[in-house]
Structures are given as C-alpha cells and as structure tokens.
Design a protein around this motif. Sequence first.
Motif, PDB file in Angstrom:
ATOM      1  N   GLU A 116      22.953  -7.763  -3.464  1.00 35.46           N
ATOM      2  CA  GLU A 116      22.203  -7.509  -4.695  1.00 35.46           C
ATOM      3  C   GLU A 116      21.375  -6.239  -4.565  1.00 35.46           C
ATOM      4  OE1 GLU A 116      19.886 -10.969  -5.591  1.00 35.46           O
ATOM      5  OE2 GLU A 116      21.656 -12.206  -5.954  1.00 35.46           O
ATOM      6  N   GLN A 122      23.625  -3.245  -4.959  1.00 35.31           N
ATOM      7  CA  GLN A 122      24.056  -3.058  -6.341  1.00 35.31           C
ATOM      8  C   GLN A 122      22.916  -2.516  -7.206  1.00 35.31           C
ATOM      9  OE1 GLN A 122      25.500  -6.973  -7.242  1.00 35.31           O
ATOM     10  NE2 GLN A 122      27.594  -6.482  -6.618  1.00 35.31           N
ATOM     11  N   LEU A 123      21.709  -2.992  -6.982  1.00 37.33           N
ATOM     12  CA  LEU A 123      20.568  -2.548  -7.770  1.00 37.33           C
ATOM     13  C   LEU A 123      20.103  -1.138  -7.392  1.00 37.33           C
ATOM     14  CD1 LEU A 123      18.417  -5.785  -7.859  1.00 37.33           C
ATOM     15  CD2 LEU A 123      19.438  -4.646  -9.828  1.00 37.33           C
ATOM     16  N   SER A 124      20.489  -0.670  -6.235  1.00 34.96           N
ATOM     17  CA  SER A 124      20.000   0.630  -5.762  1.00 34.96           C
ATOM     18  C   SER A 124      20.419   1.773  -6.681  1.00 34.96           C
ATOM     19  CB  SER A 124      20.472   0.894  -4.331  1.00 34.96           C
ATOM     20  OG  SER A 124      21.872   1.069  -4.302  1.00 34.96           O
ATOM     21  N   THR A 125      21.473   1.586  -7.438  1.00 38.15           N
ATOM     22  CA  THR A 125      21.922   2.663  -8.336  1.00 38.15           C
ATOM     23  C   THR A 125      21.243   2.605  -9.698  1.00 38.15           C
ATOM     24  OG1 THR A 125      23.779   1.326  -9.101  1.00 38.15           O
ATOM     25  CG2 THR A 125      24.182   2.803  -7.242  1.00 38.15           C
ATOM     26  N   THR A 126      20.655   1.448 -10.044  1.00 37.62           N
ATOM     27  CA  THR A 126      20.072   1.323 -11.376  1.00 37.62           C
ATOM     28  C   THR A 126      18.556   1.136 -11.371  1.00 37.62           C
ATOM     29  OG1 THR A 126      20.521  -1.048 -11.366  1.00 37.62           O
ATOM     30  CG2 THR A 126      22.161   0.373 -12.394  1.00 37.62           C
ATOM     31  N   ASP A 127      18.048   0.324 -10.451  1.00 38.21           N
ATOM     32  CA  ASP A 127      16.617   0.015 -10.441  1.00 38.21           C
ATOM     33  C   ASP A 127      16.124  -0.036  -8.998  1.00 38.21           C
ATOM     34  OD1 ASP A 127      14.058  -0.895 -10.797  1.00 38.21           O
ATOM     35  OD2 ASP A 127      14.602  -2.479 -12.217  1.00 38.21           O
ATOM     36  N   ARG A 128      15.572   1.050  -8.564  1.00 39.76           N
ATOM     37  CA  ARG A 128      15.184   1.198  -7.164  1.00 39.76           C
ATOM     38  C   ARG A 128      14.097   0.208  -6.745  1.00 39.76           C
ATOM     39  NH1 ARG A 128      17.598   2.935  -2.637  1.00 39.76           N
ATOM     40  NH2 ARG A 128      15.971   3.059  -1.104  1.00 39.76           N
ATOM     41  N   LYS A 139      13.474  -2.869  -7.888  1.00 41.95           N
ATOM     42  CA  LYS A 139      14.061  -4.198  -7.702  1.00 41.95           C
ATOM     43  C   LYS A 139      14.916  -4.228  -6.441  1.00 41.95           C
ATOM     44  CE  LYS A 139      14.118  -5.860 -12.442  1.00 41.95           C
ATOM     45  NZ  LYS A 139      14.955  -6.311 -13.572  1.00 41.95           N
ATOM     46  N   SER A 140      15.609  -3.124  -6.181  1.00 38.15           N
ATOM     47  CA  SER A 140      16.419  -3.024  -4.975  1.00 38.15           C
ATOM     48  C   SER A 140      15.537  -3.150  -3.736  1.00 38.15           C
ATOM     49  CB  SER A 140      17.170  -1.697  -4.953  1.00 38.15           C
ATOM     50  OG  SER A 140      17.820  -1.506  -3.729  1.00 38.15           O
TER      51      SER A 140
END
Length: 58
Positions: free
Chosen positions: A24, A27-33, A35-36
């Motif tokens: 997760e 996957q989040l690293s490209t959209t919401d740093r 949350k990542s």
Amino acid sequence: MFGIFKKKSEREKLNERYKKLMKESHQLSTTDRSKSDQKFAEAQELLTQLDNMEKENS
C-alpha cells in the motif's frame, strides 16, 4: 490434511500485514506521499514487533 485448517501463527499474521502495508505504501507513493509515509511507519512498527518476537524465541 493439506494444511487447509491450520491456523496461522502470530508471526505469520504480522508478516502478511507487513507485506500488505508495504505494498500500500508503494502504491500511495505516486499519489499521496503523506499517506505513503504513514503506511511505511506502520509497517516499520510491525517489523520491530517481528524482530522482537524473533529475539524472544532465540
């Protein structure tokens, strides 16, 4: 018979949760740093717990 009804150990549960959190996080690293980073921090806490469990068993 084939391990179908075998219950997972606490270590196996934590390991699966760790892998899920890392996936997760990636996957989040490209959209919401932010949350990542939060997911990564949770995964690190689980990793610490796994390490502690391993040290206790040694």
